[in-house]
Motif scaffolding. Structure first.
Motif, short mmCIF file in Angstrom:
data_model
loop_
_atom_site.label_atom_id
_atom_site.label_comp_id
_atom_site.label_asym_id
_atom_site.label_seq_id
_atom_site.Cartn_x
_atom_site.Cartn_y
_atom_site.Cartn_z
N LEU A 105 0.83 -1.20 0.00
CA LEU A 105 0.00 0.00 0.00
C LEU A 105 0.87 1.26 0.00
N VAL A 106 1.98 1.24 0.72
CA VAL A 106 2.89 2.38 0.71
C VAL A 106 3.38 2.64 -0.71
N VAL A 107 3.73 1.58 -1.43
CA VAL A 107 4.19 1.73 -2.81
C VAL A 107 3.09 2.30 -3.69
N ALA A 108 1.88 1.76 -3.56
CA ALA A 108 0.77 2.21 -4.38
C ALA A 108 0.46 3.69 -4.14
N LEU A 109 0.50 4.11 -2.88
CA LEU A 109 0.24 5.51 -2.56
C LEU A 109 1.41 6.40 -2.98
N GLY A 110 2.62 5.89 -2.83
CA GLY A 110 3.80 6.67 -3.16
C GLY A 110 3.93 6.97 -4.64
N ARG A 111 3.27 6.20 -5.49
CA ARG A 111 3.31 6.44 -6.93
C ARG A 111 2.40 7.58 -7.37
N LEU A 112 1.50 8.02 -6.49
CA LEU A 112 0.52 9.03 -6.86
C LEU A 112 1.10 10.43 -6.75
N ASP A 113 0.79 11.28 -7.71
CA ASP A 113 1.24 12.67 -7.66
C ASP A 113 0.50 13.44 -6.57
N GLY A 114 1.21 14.33 -5.92
CA GLY A 114 0.59 15.17 -4.91
C GLY A 114 0.20 14.44 -3.64
N VAL A 115 0.80 13.27 -3.41
CA VAL A 115 0.46 12.47 -2.24
C VAL A 115 1.72 12.22 -1.41
N ALA A 116 1.65 12.48 -0.12
CA ALA A 116 2.76 12.19 0.81
C ALA A 116 2.29 11.13 1.79
N VAL A 117 3.18 10.17 2.07
CA VAL A 117 2.86 9.07 2.98
C VAL A 117 3.83 9.10 4.15
N ALA A 118 3.31 9.01 5.37
CA ALA A 118 4.14 8.96 6.58
C ALA A 118 3.82 7.69 7.35
N GLY A 119 4.87 7.10 7.94
CA GLY A 119 4.68 5.87 8.70
C GLY A 119 5.51 4.75 8.09
N PRO A 120 5.16 3.53 8.42
CA PRO A 120 4.04 3.14 9.28
C PRO A 120 4.36 3.27 10.77
N SER A 121 3.31 3.47 11.56
CA SER A 121 3.40 3.35 13.01
C SER A 121 2.86 1.98 13.38
N TRP A 122 3.69 1.18 14.01
CA TRP A 122 3.27 -0.17 14.42
C TRP A 122 2.66 -0.08 15.82
N ARG A 123 1.51 -0.72 16.03
CA ARG A 123 0.82 -0.58 17.30
C ARG A 123 0.17 -1.90 17.72
N LEU A 124 -0.21 -1.94 18.99
CA LEU A 124 -1.08 -3.00 19.50
C LEU A 124 -2.51 -2.48 19.49
N ARG A 125 -3.45 -3.39 19.41
CA ARG A 125 -4.85 -2.99 19.48
C ARG A 125 -5.20 -2.58 20.91
N PRO A 126 -6.15 -1.65 21.07
CA PRO A 126 -6.65 -1.38 22.42
C PRO A 126 -7.20 -2.67 23.04
N GLY A 127 -6.82 -2.94 24.27
CA GLY A 127 -7.28 -4.17 24.91
C GLY A 127 -6.55 -5.40 24.45
N SER A 128 -5.37 -5.23 23.84
CA SER A 128 -4.59 -6.38 23.40
C SER A 128 -4.28 -7.32 24.56
N PRO A 129 -4.30 -8.63 24.34
CA PRO A 129 -3.93 -9.58 25.41
C PRO A 129 -2.54 -9.32 25.98
N ALA A 130 -1.67 -8.69 25.19
CA ALA A 130 -0.31 -8.42 25.67
C ALA A 130 -0.32 -7.47 26.87
N LEU A 131 -1.31 -6.59 26.94
CA LEU A 131 -1.38 -5.66 28.06
C LEU A 131 -1.66 -6.39 29.36
N GLU A 132 -2.60 -7.32 29.32
CA GLU A 132 -2.89 -8.12 30.51
C GLU A 132 -1.71 -9.01 30.87
N GLN A 133 -1.05 -9.57 29.86
CA GLN A 133 0.11 -10.41 30.13
C GLN A 133 1.19 -9.63 30.87
#
Length: 221
Positions: A105-133
């Motif tokens: 998706l970054v590549v597809a968006l980066g090919r478009l004129d007048g479009v800037a892409v920032a990221g990705p930001s990697w995250r856990l979901r709210p309420g992820s089991p990792a938080l309880e762990q």
């Protein structure tokens, strides 16, 4: 009157840090249209946003949410301080649940004129089991510490009095967010191979126990 002896207590802070794989990725996408008048700038912006929408739609069910986070229409300021041409911008946040689709998706968006892409930001979901762990691992760490402290004075833990989140509003954990480098180029056509950054999940709790009477010989040593 003889006062009863106070029950010995031990209070400890338990902490744990887990390294876990991210669950979602977020991209920031900005489209910009410039023209000699505001109406044309808005039309250019809309046309480029339509191209962004088509690229995101082509990613299918890899995309979970698409949210507009801001719109701006203003005149640029030239180096001379005079007003320049009108500029229209639209900012979008795209959240993906399939991490293997982020690079495409970054590549597809980066090919478009007048479009800037920032990221990705990697995250856990709210309420992820990792938080309880992380919280439970912090409790286990607190129990180990308390037992060690009690044993150092010849005592044993006898009862649990309290467990509380330590020093963090809303819960005894935090997640260290991570950003990825934009990857590498390879193959016969442009491609990005992104490696999701693992997330640090920190758990912290305070625990209070009672313990048996210390061995007085410890204090005579």
């Amino acid at each position: 009157m003889t006062m009863p002896d106070a029950v010995p207590q031990v209070v400890v802070r338990g902490e744990a840090t887990l390294l876990v794989d991210p669950e979602i990725a977020e991209l920031g996408v900005t489209v910009t249209g410039r023209a000699r008048d505001r109406q044309s700038a808005l039309e250019h912006c809309r046309a480029r946003q339509d191209a962004v929408t088509a690229a995101v739609a082509a990613a299918g069910d890899a995309v979970e949410t698409v949210e507009t986070t801001g719109v701006s229409v203003h005149r640029e300021v030239r180096d001379t301080g005079e007003d320049g041409d009108p500029v229209a911008s639209l900012h979008t946040r795209v959240t993906l649940g399939r991490l293997d689709a982020v690079g495409d998706l970054v590549v597809a968006l980066g090919r478009l004129d007048g479009v800037a892409v920032a990221g990705p930001s990697w995250r856990l979901r709210p309420g992820s089991p990792a938080l309880e762990q992380a919280r439970l691992a912090a409790v286990q760490d607190a129990v180990r510490r308390a037992r060690s402290y009690a044993a150092a004075v010849g005592s044993e833990l006898t009862a649990l009095l309290e467990i509380s989140d330590a020093g963090l509003p809303g819960g005894g954990f935090r997640v260290a967010e991570a950003m990825s480098a934009m990857g590498t180029f390879g193959g016969s056509e442009l491609g990005l191979e992104l490696t999701p950054a693992r997330q640090e999940v920190h758990g912290s709790v305070e625990v209070r126990f009672t313990m048996s009477a210390p061995d007085q010989e410890v204090f005579r040593a």
